[in-house]
Design a protein around this motif. Sequence first.
Motif, short mmCIF file in Angstrom:
data_model
loop_
_atom_site.label_atom_id
_atom_site.label_comp_id
_atom_site.label_asym_id
_atom_site.label_seq_id
_atom_site.Cartn_x
_atom_site.Cartn_y
_atom_site.Cartn_z
N SER A 27 0.86 -1.18 0.00
CA SER A 27 0.00 0.00 0.00
C SER A 27 0.89 1.23 0.00
N LEU A 28 0.59 2.17 -0.88
CA LEU A 28 1.32 3.42 -0.93
C LEU A 28 0.65 4.42 0.00
N ASP A 29 1.31 5.54 0.26
CA ASP A 29 0.82 6.54 1.21
C ASP A 29 -0.55 7.10 0.84
N ASP A 30 -0.86 7.17 -0.46
CA ASP A 30 -2.14 7.76 -0.89
C ASP A 30 -3.27 6.73 -0.97
#
Length: 100
Positions: A27-30
């Motif tokens: 999962s990326l920050d956004d």
Amino acid sequence: MPIFSSGGFGAWRTPGNGDSPFVATRSLDDGTLALTVHPGADVGDLTAILTTLPADAFFTEHFGDVETTLIFQRVPGDSAVAPAVVMPSAGPAAASVTHP
């Protein structure tokens, strides 16, 4: 070791807990989800990793050519997942078919 299996999924190259070194998600920050597929991944690897993605994630773009990263995003707003209790219509319109 060849990359093509001569037997069933997983047993010939991924002993242990069944995790595959050929596919991974993060999962990326956004909130975007990145699924990376390495050479040697088979259909079993892809199926197993795709089942970990949320049902309302949709494919938006990709990066790479040999080692590929697929980018998925969640549907903005309400979830696309069907409600847990669905009450189908039992009326006559639900069973009717119109012919041209």
